[in-house]
Design a protein around this motif. Structure first.
Motif, PDB file in Angstrom:
ATOM      1  N   GLU A  23       0.753  -1.155  -0.026  1.00 12.98           N
ATOM      2  CA  GLU A  23      -0.002   0.060   0.081  1.00 12.98           C
ATOM      3  C   GLU A  23       0.875   1.329  -0.025  1.00 12.98           C
ATOM      4  OE1 GLU A  23      -3.534   2.181   2.729  1.00 12.98           O
ATOM      5  OE2 GLU A  23      -2.548   0.059   3.349  1.00 12.98           O
ATOM      6  N   LEU A  24       1.934   1.205   0.844  1.00 16.65           N
ATOM      7  CA  LEU A  24       2.590   2.525   0.747  1.00 16.65           C
ATOM      8  C   LEU A  24       3.662   2.541  -0.359  1.00 16.65           C
ATOM      9  CD1 LEU A  24       4.394   1.910   4.438  1.00 16.65           C
ATOM     10  CD2 LEU A  24       2.717   3.850   3.680  1.00 16.65           C
ATOM     11  N   THR A  25       3.828   1.388  -1.065  1.00 17.84           N
ATOM     12  CA  THR A  25       4.525   1.527  -2.403  1.00 17.84           C
ATOM     13  C   THR A  25       3.603   1.983  -3.499  1.00 17.84           C
ATOM     14  OG1 THR A  25       6.112  -0.354  -1.735  1.00 17.84           O
ATOM     15  CG2 THR A  25       5.819   0.170  -4.101  1.00 17.84           C
ATOM     16  N   LYS A  26       2.352   1.619  -3.424  1.00 18.60           N
ATOM     17  CA  LYS A  26       1.460   2.156  -4.330  1.00 18.60           C
ATOM     18  C   LYS A  26       1.130   3.621  -4.121  1.00 18.60           C
ATOM     19  CE  LYS A  26      -3.240   1.328  -5.801  1.00 18.60           C
ATOM     20  NZ  LYS A  26      -4.788   0.562  -5.717  1.00 18.60           N
ATOM     21  N   GLU A  27       1.059   4.083  -2.827  1.00 19.09           N
ATOM     22  CA  GLU A  27       0.884   5.380  -2.645  1.00 19.09           C
ATOM     23  C   GLU A  27       2.101   6.124  -3.049  1.00 19.09           C
ATOM     24  OE1 GLU A  27      -0.203   5.790   1.624  1.00 19.09           O
ATOM     25  OE2 GLU A  27      -2.169   4.751   1.195  1.00 19.09           O
ATOM     26  N   LEU A  28       3.168   5.750  -2.858  1.00 15.39           N
ATOM     27  CA  LEU A  28       4.482   6.479  -3.215  1.00 15.39           C
ATOM     28  C   LEU A  28       4.679   6.532  -4.581  1.00 15.39           C
ATOM     29  CD1 LEU A  28       7.027   7.876  -2.208  1.00 15.39           C
ATOM     30  CD2 LEU A  28       8.157   5.735  -2.171  1.00 15.39           C
ATOM     31  N   THR A  29       4.211   5.507  -5.384  1.00 15.80           N
ATOM     32  CA  THR A  29       4.338   5.565  -6.980  1.00 15.80           C
ATOM     33  C   THR A  29       3.177   6.341  -7.368  1.00 15.80           C
ATOM     34  OG1 THR A  29       5.044   3.137  -6.555  1.00 15.80           O
ATOM     35  CG2 THR A  29       4.030   3.976  -8.886  1.00 15.80           C
ATOM     36  N   GLU A  30       2.007   6.569  -6.774  1.00 14.00           N
ATOM     37  CA  GLU A  30       1.066   7.409  -7.317  1.00 14.00           C
ATOM     38  C   GLU A  30       1.445   8.812  -6.945  1.00 14.00           C
ATOM     39  OE1 GLU A  30      -2.483   6.182  -5.391  1.00 14.00           O
ATOM     40  OE2 GLU A  30      -2.920   4.581  -6.628  1.00 14.00           O
ATOM     41  N   LYS A  31       2.021   8.865  -5.954  1.00 19.66           N
ATOM     42  CA  LYS A  31       2.450  10.409  -5.367  1.00 19.66           C
ATOM     43  C   LYS A  31       3.635  10.736  -6.700  1.00 19.66           C
ATOM     44  CE  LYS A  31       4.088  13.268  -1.735  1.00 19.66           C
ATOM     45  NZ  LYS A  31       4.483  13.212  -0.078  1.00 19.66           N
ATOM     46  N   ILE A  32       4.628   9.822  -6.690  1.00 25.01           N
ATOM     47  CA  ILE A  32       5.594  10.415  -7.591  1.00 25.01           C
ATOM     48  C   ILE A  32       5.113  10.437  -9.011  1.00 25.01           C
ATOM     49  CG2 ILE A  32       7.914   9.461  -8.820  1.00 25.01           C
ATOM     50  CD1 ILE A  32       8.267   7.883  -5.977  1.00 25.01           C
ATOM     51  N   THR A  33       4.358   9.655  -9.679  1.00 26.50           N
ATOM     52  CA  THR A  33       3.728   9.683 -10.758  1.00 26.50           C
ATOM     53  C   THR A  33       2.850  11.267 -10.653  1.00 26.50           C
ATOM     54  OG1 THR A  33       3.300   7.472 -11.018  1.00 26.50           O
ATOM     55  CG2 THR A  33       2.055   8.754 -12.478  1.00 26.50           C
ATOM     56  N   ALA A  34       2.037  11.490  -9.941  1.00 21.41           N
ATOM     57  CA  ALA A  34       1.293  12.621  -9.841  1.00 21.41           C
ATOM     58  C   ALA A  34       2.422  13.923  -9.920  1.00 21.41           C
ATOM     59  CB  ALA A  34       0.471  12.730  -8.494  1.00 21.41           C
ATOM     60  N   GLU A  35       3.469  13.697  -9.072  1.00 22.10           N
ATOM     61  CA  GLU A  35       4.385  14.937  -9.130  1.00 22.10           C
ATOM     62  C   GLU A  35       4.939  14.965 -10.533  1.00 22.10           C
ATOM     63  OE1 GLU A  35       6.689  14.007  -5.823  1.00 22.10           O
ATOM     64  OE2 GLU A  35       5.511  14.827  -4.329  1.00 22.10           O
ATOM     65  N   LEU A  36       5.354  13.881 -11.058  1.00 23.91           N
ATOM     66  CA  LEU A  36       6.161  13.810 -12.422  1.00 23.91           C
ATOM     67  C   LEU A  36       5.252  14.608 -13.596  1.00 23.91           C
ATOM     68  CD1 LEU A  36       8.061  10.603 -12.308  1.00 23.91           C
ATOM     69  CD2 LEU A  36       9.045  12.868 -12.161  1.00 23.91           C
ATOM     70  N   SER A  37       3.958  13.962 -13.365  1.00 21.15           N
ATOM     71  CA  SER A  37       2.928  14.505 -14.405  1.00 21.15           C
ATOM     72  C   SER A  37       2.702  16.095 -14.224  1.00 21.15           C
ATOM     73  CB  SER A  37       1.562  13.772 -14.112  1.00 21.15           C
ATOM     74  OG  SER A  37       0.483  14.172 -14.929  1.00 21.15           O
ATOM     75  N   GLN A  38       2.568  16.643 -13.045  1.00 22.98           N
ATOM     76  CA  GLN A  38       2.547  18.155 -12.729  1.00 22.98           C
ATOM     77  C   GLN A  38       3.593  18.815 -13.209  1.00 22.98           C
ATOM     78  OE1 GLN A  38       1.775  19.058  -8.465  1.00 22.98           O
ATOM     79  NE2 GLN A  38       1.419  21.084  -8.766  1.00 22.98           N
ATOM     80  N   GLN A  39       4.689  18.168 -12.960  1.00 26.15           N
ATOM     81  CA  GLN A  39       5.926  18.671 -13.219  1.00 26.15           C
ATOM     82  C   GLN A  39       6.137  18.831 -14.951  1.00 26.15           C
ATOM     83  OE1 GLN A  39       9.162  16.586 -11.648  1.00 26.15           O
ATOM     84  NE2 GLN A  39       9.017  17.484  -9.413  1.00 26.15           N
ATOM     85  N   LEU A  40       5.748  17.689 -15.728  1.00 24.10           N
ATOM     86  CA  LEU A  40       5.552  17.661 -16.991  1.00 24.10           C
ATOM     87  C   LEU A  40       4.501  18.621 -17.744  1.00 24.10           C
ATOM     88  CD1 LEU A  40       5.813  13.913 -17.700  1.00 24.10           C
ATOM     89  CD2 LEU A  40       7.475  15.635 -18.265  1.00 24.10           C
ATOM     90  N   THR A  41       3.383  18.837 -16.837  1.00 21.83           N
ATOM     91  CA  THR A  41       2.105  19.760 -17.410  1.00 21.83           C
ATOM     92  C   THR A  41       2.671  21.085 -17.113  1.00 21.83           C
ATOM     93  OG1 THR A  41       0.760  18.087 -16.700  1.00 21.83           O
ATOM     94  CG2 THR A  41       0.166  20.456 -16.855  1.00 21.83           C
ATOM     95  N   GLU A  42       3.557  21.432 -16.095  1.00 20.02           N
ATOM     96  CA  GLU A  42       4.160  22.790 -16.045  1.00 20.02           C
ATOM     97  C   GLU A  42       5.248  23.178 -16.871  1.00 20.02           C
ATOM     98  OE1 GLU A  42       5.356  22.763 -11.677  1.00 20.02           O
ATOM     99  OE2 GLU A  42       3.389  22.929 -10.731  1.00 20.02           O
TER     100      GLU A  42
END
Length: 239
Positions: free
Chosen positions: A167-186
């Protein structure tokens, strides 16, 4: 009691049979009889009693008790005989060796009675052992159940750790993916803004260039018109 006639008076003196003494000592009759045979010379009897009807004086009971105590202390026969000699002032000598042993059935009865006592004692001991064994079995089963429960708890805990890690790995992966996606969007937005800014500046530059070119063209036209006008004036008015 044993009756003694002294002229016209009658006196009674307490006496014991061998069976009485055995009961007093709480020992099998055969055991007491063996002691009697071994130390017969030191045990006072009632005068006139012989064989199976032999009666023993009170002092004999005390001596039998002394013999029993020394037997319990594992004293050798020589020491017992020496002690008896010190406690009596006579030695009985039989004129004839009469057969005074108890009947066989009486001996068997005493033996069976003693065996019955031992059987009851053994039954009590066996019952106690069985009860203790049952308690030990119950305790063993409880310990086994506790160990099994501990093993199950360890398995559940391990599964919980795995699930928590996943669960922690999933949450961390989702968080990293979201941050990367936001960074790419920005980054895309910044790139788009830069491109738009470049296009705007290029458009302004092109517009300025066009305006400059128009101004140059107008200036050229004005210069040409001025030159032509001057040429016409020159024709009319000379140089």
């Amino acid at each position: 009691m044993t009756k003694h006639d002294n002229g016209n008076s009658t006196s009674y003196k307490r006496s014991y049979s061998l069976a009485d003494i055995a009961r007093k000592l709480n020992r099998p009759r055969t055991t007491v009889q063996a002691w009697r045979d071994q130390f017969k010379a030191y045990l006072p009897t009632i005068s006139g009693t012989k064989g199976r009807a032999t009666r023993y004086e009170v002092e004999a009971l005390t001596l039998f008790e002394l013999i029993a105590k020394m037997k319990d202390d594992n004293e050798p026969p020589e020491m017992i005989e020496k002690t008896l000699k010190q406690n009596v002032n006579f030695i009985t000598v039989d004129e004839e060796d009469e057969e005074d042993e108890a009947p066989f059935m009486l001996q068997m009865a005493d033996s069976f009675k003693h065996l019955e006592q031992l059987t009851r004692q053994n039954a009590v001991i066996l019952a106690a052992l069985n009860e203790q064994r049952q308690k030990n079995d119950e305790l063993t089963n409880e310990l086994r159940e506790i160990k099994m429960q501990q093993a199950e708890n360890q398995i559940v805990l391990a599964q919980s750790h795995v699930e928590l890690r996943e669960e922690l790995t999933k949450e961390l992966t989702e968080k990293i993916t979201a941050e990367l996606s936001q960074q790419l969007t920005e980054q895309d937005e910044r790139t788009t803004k830069r491109d738009e800014e470049k296009d705007r500046r290029a458009a302004e530059r092109d517009e300025k260039l066009m305006n400059t070119m128009r101004a140059i063209q107008e200036t050229k036209k004005e210069v040409a018109a001025s030159s032509e006008s001057k040429s016409i004036w020159s024709k009319f008015f000379g140089n």
